[in-house]
Design an enzyme around this catalytic site. Structure first.
Site, PDB file in Angstrom:
ATOM      1  N   ASN A  57     -13.046  -9.785   3.239  1.00 56.04           N
ATOM      2  CA  ASN A  57     -12.368  -9.855   1.815  1.00 56.04           C
ATOM      3  C   ASN A  57     -12.947 -10.712   1.182  1.00 56.04           C
ATOM      4  OD1 ASN A  57     -10.949  -9.525  -0.666  1.00 56.04           O
ATOM      5  ND2 ASN A  57      -8.843  -9.184   0.373  1.00 56.04           N
ATOM      6  N   ASP A 100      -4.498 -15.366   5.377  1.00 56.62           N
ATOM      7  CA  ASP A 100      -3.595 -14.321   5.855  1.00 56.62           C
ATOM      8  C   ASP A 100      -2.682 -14.309   4.716  1.00 56.62           C
ATOM      9  OD1 ASP A 100      -3.505 -11.980   7.450  1.00 56.62           O
ATOM     10  OD2 ASP A 100      -1.267 -12.235   7.774  1.00 56.62           O
ATOM     11  N   HIS A 155      -1.006 -19.594  -4.298  1.00 58.67           N
ATOM     12  CA  HIS A 155      -0.247 -19.331  -3.149  1.00 58.67           C
ATOM     13  C   HIS A 155      -0.907 -20.286  -2.102  1.00 58.67           C
ATOM     14  CE1 HIS A 155      -2.072 -15.370  -4.077  1.00 58.67           C
ATOM     15  NE2 HIS A 155      -1.963 -15.047  -2.586  1.00 58.67           N
TER      16      HIS A 155
HETATM   17  P1  ITT Z   1      -9.363 -10.620   6.739  1.00 57.39           P
HETATM   18  O1  ITT Z   1      -8.549 -10.320   6.806  1.00 57.39           O
HETATM   19  O2  ITT Z   1     -10.283  -9.822   6.439  1.00 57.39           O
HETATM   20  O3  ITT Z   1      -9.349 -11.731   4.839  1.00 57.39           O
HETATM   21  P2  ITT Z   1      -7.777  -8.629   4.487  1.00 57.39           P
HETATM   22  O4  ITT Z   1      -8.170  -7.718   2.893  1.00 57.39           O
HETATM   23  O5  ITT Z   1      -7.183  -7.825   5.660  1.00 57.39           O
HETATM   24  O6  ITT Z   1      -8.618  -9.813   5.404  1.00 57.39           O
HETATM   25  P3  ITT Z   1      -5.067  -9.520   5.242  1.00 57.39           P
HETATM   26  O7  ITT Z   1      -4.682  -8.744   5.691  1.00 57.39           O
HETATM   27  O8  ITT Z   1      -4.845 -11.008   4.728  1.00 57.39           O
HETATM   28  O9  ITT Z   1      -6.399 -10.245   4.107  1.00 57.39           O
HETATM   29  O10 ITT Z   1      -4.099  -8.737   3.602  1.00 57.39           O
HETATM   30  C1  ITT Z   1      -3.923  -9.559   2.660  1.00 57.39           C
HETATM   31  C2  ITT Z   1      -3.801  -8.624   1.422  1.00 57.39           C
HETATM   32  O11 ITT Z   1      -2.698  -9.141   0.349  1.00 57.39           O
HETATM   33  C3  ITT Z   1      -5.642  -8.479   0.201  1.00 57.39           C
HETATM   34  O12 ITT Z   1      -6.001  -7.541   1.229  1.00 57.39           O
HETATM   35  C4  ITT Z   1      -4.736  -8.382  -0.625  1.00 57.39           C
HETATM   36  O13 ITT Z   1      -4.555  -7.548  -1.300  1.00 57.39           O
HETATM   37  C5  ITT Z   1      -3.216  -9.326  -0.615  1.00 57.39           C
HETATM   38  N1  ITT Z   1      -2.898 -10.047  -1.265  1.00 57.39           N
HETATM   39  C6  ITT Z   1      -3.640 -11.266  -0.425  1.00 57.39           C
HETATM   40  N2  ITT Z   1      -3.956 -13.078  -1.451  1.00 57.39           N
HETATM   41  C7  ITT Z   1      -3.884 -12.134  -2.503  1.00 57.39           C
HETATM   42  C8  ITT Z   1      -4.121 -12.651  -4.038  1.00 57.39           C
HETATM   43  O14 ITT Z   1      -4.289 -13.880  -4.241  1.00 57.39           O
HETATM   44  N3  ITT Z   1      -4.518 -11.595  -5.052  1.00 57.39           N
HETATM   45  C9  ITT Z   1      -3.902 -10.693  -4.499  1.00 57.39           C
HETATM   46  N4  ITT Z   1      -3.495  -9.885  -3.606  1.00 57.39           N
HETATM   47  C10 ITT Z   1      -3.643 -10.799  -2.922  1.00 57.39           C
END
Ligand code: ITT
Length: 199
Positions: free
Chosen positions: A17, A75, A186
């Site tokens: 991401n 995560d 966070h």
């Molecule tokens: P990786 O697993 O490759 O790291 P991912 O996007 O699939 O990427 P996650 O499974 O942890 O990661 O999903 C977390 C989702 O939550 C992410 O796609 C965001 O949309 C949301 N999220 C997490 N932190 C955030 C933030 O600081 N601001 C906005 N949205 C957030």
């Protein structure tokens, strides 16, 4: 033996991401020689655990084993009180295959309205895991509470940032100066714990 990370050491950031990778690099402030999972062409493991911490550990361990480097994984997700904590660990999955977060934010708005509940509180969680290639690992978690606002506001940040106003603030994370988000998020709260534990 205590787990210690030496400043300047090479570390893989196990995320695909780009929004997260950018924030993690900013929060780590050049402390490490960072390379991303994308740059190394590492596969994206399936997130089969049921908690943020479990999935962060799973991603860090997979990247450490595949790369032979110390790996940091994040995560994270948004939990909505009126939805009993959803989407939570399914935050990325609510955006579908095309990672369309305007769709995911509209779904949240509709589902919250359908509950008839007036409470618009929500929280972001970030679990950060560090795994060493020879097996040890550590995981920490940070949480930030706030309120949801609709329609979405601002085009900074990523994911659900345009609908989330941290408690005590007036701007959404989508409107806020990125350095301000990085100081209170966070992700920053989780990193402060990691720093206390292993730096
Ligand atoms: P990786 O697993 O490759 O790291 P991912 O996007 O699939 O990427 P996650 O499974 O942890 O990661 O999903 C977390 C989702 O939550 C992410 O796609 C965001 O949309 C949301 N999220 C997490 N932190 C955030 C933030 O600081 N601001 C906005 N949205 C957030």
């Amino acid at each position: 033996m205590p787990l210690i990370l030496k400043p300047g050491s090479r570390m893989v950031v196990a995320t695909h991401n780009p929004g997260k990778a950018r924030e993690l690099a900013e929060i780590l402030e050049n402390r490490f020689d960072l390379v991303t999972a994308g740059q190394l062409g590492l596969p994206e493991p399936e997130e089969t655990e049921t908690t943020f911490e479990g999935n962060a550990l799973l991603k860090a361990r997979a990247a450490a084993q595949a790369s032979g480097l110390v790996a940091l994984a994040d995560d994270s997700g948004l939990s909505v009180s009126a939805l009993g904590g959803a989407p939570g660990i399914f935050s990325a999955r609510w955006a579908g295959e095309t990672k369309d977060f305007s769709l995911a934010m509209t779904r949240i708005e509709k589902e919250v309205a359908a509950t008839g509940v007036a409470d618009r509180s929500a929280w972001f969680t970030c679990a950060l895991a560090v795994a060493w290639p020879d097996g040890p690992a550590i995981v920490v978690e940070g949480r930030l509470t706030g309120v949801l606002t609709f329609p979405p506001r601002g085009d900074r940040g990523f994911g659900y940032d345009p609908i989330f106003i941290p408690d005590g603030e007036i701007e959404t994370f989508g409107e806020m100066e990125p350095t301000r988000k990085d100081a209170m998020s966070h992700r920053a709260l989780a990193f402060a714990q990691l720093r206390a534990a292993i730096l």
